[in-house]
Design a protein around this motif. Structure first.
Motif, mmCIF file in Angstrom:
data_model
loop_
_atom_site.group_PDB
_atom_site.id
_atom_site.type_symbol
_atom_site.label_atom_id
_atom_site.label_comp_id
_atom_site.label_asym_id
_atom_site.label_seq_id
_atom_site.Cartn_x
_atom_site.Cartn_y
_atom_site.Cartn_z
ATOM 1 N N LEU A 193 0.851 -1.179 0.000
ATOM 2 C CA LEU A 193 0.000 0.000 0.000
ATOM 3 C C LEU A 193 0.894 1.240 0.000
ATOM 4 N N VAL A 194 0.851 2.010 -1.098
ATOM 5 C CA VAL A 194 1.631 3.232 -1.162
ATOM 6 C C VAL A 194 0.671 4.387 -1.411
ATOM 7 N N ASN A 195 0.620 5.339 -0.512
ATOM 8 C CA ASN A 195 -0.298 6.478 -0.594
ATOM 9 C C ASN A 195 -1.740 6.021 -0.830
ATOM 10 N N GLY A 196 -2.137 4.988 -0.132
ATOM 11 C CA GLY A 196 -3.509 4.513 -0.214
ATOM 12 C C GLY A 196 -3.804 3.661 -1.442
ATOM 13 N N LYS A 197 -2.785 3.429 -2.286
ATOM 14 C CA LYS A 197 -3.015 2.597 -3.473
ATOM 15 C C LYS A 197 -2.158 1.352 -3.406
ATOM 16 N N LEU A 198 -2.717 0.278 -3.906
ATOM 17 C CA LEU A 198 -1.997 -0.984 -3.903
ATOM 18 C C LEU A 198 -1.088 -1.018 -5.138
ATOM 19 N N VAL A 199 0.244 -1.100 -4.918
ATOM 20 C CA VAL A 199 1.173 -1.145 -6.065
ATOM 21 C C VAL A 199 2.140 -2.305 -5.894
ATOM 22 N N GLU A 200 2.709 -2.703 -7.013
ATOM 23 C CA GLU A 200 3.707 -3.768 -6.961
ATOM 24 C C GLU A 200 5.058 -3.151 -6.633
ATOM 25 N N THR A 201 5.781 -3.714 -5.661
ATOM 26 C CA THR A 201 7.129 -3.221 -5.366
ATOM 27 C C THR A 201 8.091 -4.399 -5.399
ATOM 28 N N LYS A 202 9.348 -4.042 -5.488
ATOM 29 C CA LYS A 202 10.395 -5.060 -5.460
ATOM 30 C C LYS A 202 11.263 -4.746 -4.247
ATOM 31 N N ASP A 203 10.745 -5.001 -3.066
ATOM 32 C CA ASP A 203 11.492 -4.604 -1.864
ATOM 33 C C ASP A 203 12.683 -5.515 -1.571
ATOM 34 N N HIS A 204 12.882 -6.535 -2.352
ATOM 35 C CA HIS A 204 14.087 -7.365 -2.185
ATOM 36 C C HIS A 204 15.301 -6.718 -2.859
ATOM 37 N N ILE A 205 15.047 -5.697 -3.695
ATOM 38 C CA ILE A 205 16.178 -4.975 -4.297
ATOM 39 C C ILE A 205 16.585 -3.870 -3.314
ATOM 40 N N LEU A 206 17.727 -4.064 -2.679
ATOM 41 C CA LEU A 206 18.159 -3.158 -1.618
ATOM 42 C C LEU A 206 18.654 -1.833 -2.175
ATOM 43 N N ASP A 207 19.222 -1.868 -3.367
ATOM 44 C CA ASP A 207 19.716 -0.639 -3.986
ATOM 45 C C ASP A 207 19.886 -0.904 -5.471
ATOM 46 N N ASN A 208 19.638 0.085 -6.273
ATOM 47 C CA ASN A 208 19.961 -0.023 -7.704
ATOM 48 C C ASN A 208 20.229 1.362 -8.257
ATOM 49 N N ARG A 209 21.305 1.507 -8.995
ATOM 50 C CA ARG A 209 21.681 2.826 -9.517
ATOM 51 C C ARG A 209 22.314 2.695 -10.888
ATOM 52 N N GLN A 210 22.340 3.813 -11.585
ATOM 53 C CA GLN A 210 23.000 3.899 -12.886
ATOM 54 C C GLN A 210 23.856 5.154 -12.884
ATOM 55 N N VAL A 211 25.027 5.057 -13.474
ATOM 56 C CA VAL A 211 25.860 6.257 -13.542
ATOM 57 C C VAL A 211 26.726 6.179 -14.793
ATOM 58 N N THR A 212 27.003 7.339 -15.369
ATOM 59 C CA THR A 212 27.891 7.400 -16.531
ATOM 60 C C THR A 212 29.257 7.882 -16.050
ATOM 61 N N ILE A 213 30.284 7.079 -16.323
ATOM 62 C CA ILE A 213 31.623 7.439 -15.830
ATOM 63 C C ILE A 213 32.675 7.265 -16.918
ATOM 64 N N ALA A 214 33.784 7.970 -16.766
ATOM 65 C CA ALA A 214 34.924 7.826 -17.678
ATOM 66 C C ALA A 214 35.773 6.644 -17.196
ATOM 67 N N ALA A 215 36.624 6.156 -18.079
ATOM 68 C CA ALA A 215 37.446 4.988 -17.762
ATOM 69 C C ALA A 215 38.257 5.201 -16.481
ATOM 70 N N LYS A 216 38.790 6.420 -16.311
ATOM 71 C CA LYS A 216 39.653 6.635 -15.145
ATOM 72 C C LYS A 216 38.879 6.736 -13.829
ATOM 73 N N GLN A 217 37.561 6.748 -13.913
ATOM 74 C CA GLN A 217 36.749 6.808 -12.689
ATOM 75 C C GLN A 217 36.284 5.430 -12.217
ATOM 76 N N PHE A 218 36.689 4.376 -12.939
ATOM 77 C CA PHE A 218 36.199 3.027 -12.601
ATOM 78 C C PHE A 218 36.514 2.626 -11.163
ATOM 79 N N ARG A 219 37.757 2.842 -10.769
ATOM 80 C CA ARG A 219 38.170 2.403 -9.430
ATOM 81 C C ARG A 219 37.393 3.143 -8.340
ATOM 82 N N ARG A 220 37.301 4.450 -8.541
ATOM 83 C CA ARG A 220 36.590 5.285 -7.579
ATOM 84 C C ARG A 220 35.123 4.865 -7.475
ATOM 85 N N TYR A 221 34.483 4.602 -8.631
ATOM 86 C CA TYR A 221 33.067 4.240 -8.592
ATOM 87 C C TYR A 221 32.875 2.836 -7.999
ATOM 88 N N ALA A 222 33.822 1.963 -8.226
ATOM 89 C CA ALA A 222 33.744 0.628 -7.616
ATOM 90 C C ALA A 222 33.726 0.757 -6.091
#
Lengths: 185, 450
Positions: free
Chosen positions: B135-164
């Motif tokens: 129940l979200v804001n009084g409406k029944l919706v499907e959620t995926k609460d087993h996904i603890l985190d998910n993100r997307q980011v655009t990075i340059a090659a030299k930022q790989f280590r930092r983003y890892a």
């Protein structure tokens, strides 16, 4: 920097070498020894060149005065510039009295000469605590010299703590060698 | 004066961003048995560019080194999913794996990549089957609460280590409830007697990667301390044959002389607000604690005792300072309240306690303890007084706590050399960072990087 230290070290070392050379009997044709020997011998040496092989001159050893003996001893002692300490302690052991007297004598006779007393520790404990302990060791030696009559303005101190160990073995022997104050001219 | 400057130049060579060969590599020596199993699946990449490194390997190594997780080897993985839809929760749960991290890397534009990841709670996924109605804001919706985190980011090659490391931080926080400290640096001093410049001040990523020399000197360097914004280091240098405290900007290389009093200028420690340095000066006869206001250079003396007082360390709230003092006979740890100036003894265990600091949660005092002649890293729980020796290594010194309080880095002996080592705050995880050559000492863990 390093070079001037070495030069100063030699200035102290050379008179001692001359002294040890004194007292040995010399022959006239031994030119090099005559040149470095004391003034009474250099008078004999001035007669060299004319028929040098015709005679052989010997000398009698002059007994050194008490004062000369003391000076010789001090100069020999001054070759040693390190005082060692017990663990976590900055008391100057009584066995270093003569050594420090020798240095004090030199500094009193040469009031323009300055000396840097370095304090060092073994590698146990923490680096900054050892800086504090090293300073106490350096100051203990500085105070000792002042009590023997050296002017405060001639002495400066620096503590290197455990940053400049002499012996890197981290054994009891190594630790003992590193707990030291060093007089650097 | 000119001669002094010339000498200073002879003894010190300033290097801005000079890369050094990475020489520290973490070797785990104890304590992965109790760790929680997680899986970091290799991220799928279908492009043609040569990637600088495997992000999944960095994340797996980070989580392993936290001491809290053990990662499943790739050849033991039941499947190689790249997104949540492909994950067979049951097959991972049967291996006792708690969480799976999956991800992809795609070409974005020349030299830039789109990195996506999902952190999946395997047990929750098994229960809900991948979706759950809520129940979200009084409406029944499907959620995926087993996904603890998910993100997307655009990075340059030299930022790989930092983003890892950034993904490691996020995953660690989701799984432990505590902020990760993988995106941090360490500063330390190396001593190489064979080198022209024997002493070097170095910064590296917390795992030893990206080592960079900040200063090379012929005379000792000591006690680096990070500014709270992690942009500057205060340290002690003997380049003028006496101790002096300098502050150096790690990005611009700008150096500033802070104190050069007669006697000891030592143990600088940045205040939590970044405006002050606590330090030790012996200008008035023997080592005492002072606080230096950095903006107007006002000096306030904190201690007044004929015994040694040194090694100041700020409490996380900046209200008091822990220090080492010999006022009770042997060296023990004390605190001084900055308002009342009241002094309190904190330690009574063993023959000596030195180099104290308080953990970021205010719960523990970390120190170097001497018991029966052995020097080990120890902690004391402030509320209960419980005392625990954390390490078994030899001649331990210079403990520095990670900004999240999970780990302590310190210097110790391994074989005949001085090396850095890690121990978790509970003492169960231990690791070593052996150096390729020379001695390594005086580690300082940076605050969180911005």
């Amino acid at each position: 920097m390093q070079f001037s230290k070495i030069t100063k070290g030699l200035l102290i070392a050379i008179p001692a070498l001359v002294l040890t050379a004194c007292g040995s009997s010399s022959v006239v044709n031994d030119e090099s020894k005559a040149a470095t020997n004391s003034s009474s011998e250099s008078v004999q040496a001035s007669g060299m060149g004319q028929n040098a092989s015709a005679v052989e001159v010997a000398t009698v050893e002059k007994a050194p005065t008490v004062e000369e003996m003391q000076q010789a001893k001090f100069e020999a002692l001054r070759q040693e510039q390190t005082v060692y300490f017990d663990f976590d302690d900055s008391k100057v052991d009584a066995k270093y009295l003569e050594l420090l007297q020798a240095h004090a004598d030199y500094l009193i006779k040469n009031p323009n000469q300055t000396v840097m007393v370095e304090g060092h520790c073994d590698e146990r404990g923490t680096p900054e605590y050892n800086i504090a302990l090293g300073e106490r060791r350096a100051k203990a030696v500085a105070t000792y010299l002042q009590n023997l009559g050296v002017m405060q303005s001639q002495i400066s101190t620096v503590s290197y703590g455990e940053e400049k160990p002499l012996d890197l073995s981290r054994t009891q022997d190594g630790f003992a060698k590193n707990r030291r104050s060093v007089l650097v001219y | 004066m000119i001669q002094k400057i010339t000498i200073a130049l002879m003894f010190v060579s300033l290097l801005i961003s000079q890369a050094a060969k990475a020489s520290l590599e973490i070797v785990i020596t104890e304590g992965i048995d109790s760790a929680r199993p997680v899986a970091i699946v290799p991220f799928k990449y279908e492009g043609t560019a040569e990637l600088p490194l495997r992000i999944s390997e960095i994340i797996a190594a980070d989580l392993m080194r936290s001491g809290k997780f053990k990662t499943i080897a790739i050849d033991e993985m039941p499947q190689m999913p790249t997104k949540d839809d492909e994950v067979d929760y049951g097959s991972w749960a049967s291996l006792d794996v708690e969480a799976v991290l999956v991800g992809t890397i795609q070409d974005h534009s020349p030299g830039r990549f789109l990195v996506s990841f999902e952190l999946i709670d395997v047990l929750r996924g098994q229960i809900t089957g991948g979706t759950v109605q809520a129940l979200v804001n009084g409406k029944l919706v499907e959620t995926k609460d087993h996904i603890l985190d998910n993100r997307q980011v655009t990075i340059a090659a030299k930022q790989f280590r930092r983003y890892a490391h950034r993904i490691s931080d996020l995953a660690y926080e989701k799984l432990t409830g505590e902020r990760g400290a993988f995106l941090t640096k360490i500063a330390y001093v190396t001593v190489n007697h064979g080198d022209d410049f024997v002493y070097k001040l170095i910064v590296a990523d917390y795992d030893g990667a990206n080592e960079q020399i900040l200063l090379r000197s012929k005379e000792p360097l000591m006690s680096p301390s990070w500014s709270p914004d992690a942009s500057k280091l205060a340290y002690v240098t003997f380049e003028n044959n006496r101790s002096q405290i300098y502050v150096q900007d790690i990005y611009t290389g700008t150096r500033q002389l802070v104190t050069s009093y007669e006697g000891i200028n030592g143990a600088p420690q940045w205040s939590p607000d970044g405006n002050k340095l606590a330090l030790t000066l012996s200008k008035d006869g023997n080592p005492e604690l002072y606080v230096l206001e950095l903006t107007n250079k006002t000096l306030t003396r904190l201690t007044r005792h004929r015994a040694i007082d040194t090694e100041p360390s700020w409490s996380p709230d900046g209200k008091y300072i822990v220090f080492s003092s010999e006022r009770g006979g042997n060296a023990q740890l004390y605190s001084v309240n900055l308002d009342s100036k009241r002094i309190k003894r904190l330690t009574f265990d063993g023959e000596m306690n030195l180099g104290g600091s308080i953990t970021p949660d205010n719960n523990h005092l970390v120190m170097v303890n001497r018991t029966q002649g052995n020097y080990h890293i120890a902690k004391k729980e402030l509320a209960s007084g419980n005392f625990q020796i954390l390490t078994k290594t030899r001649l331990d010194e210079s403990p520095s706590i990670a900004p999240n309080g999970s780990m302590i880095i310190y210097s110790t002996m391994h074989g005949n050399g001085q090396v850095l080592a890690l121990v978790s705050i509970d003492g169960r995880f231990k690791a070593r960072l052996p150096a390729a050559s020379g001695q390594v000492k005086s580690p300082a863990w940076s605050p969180y990087l911005k």
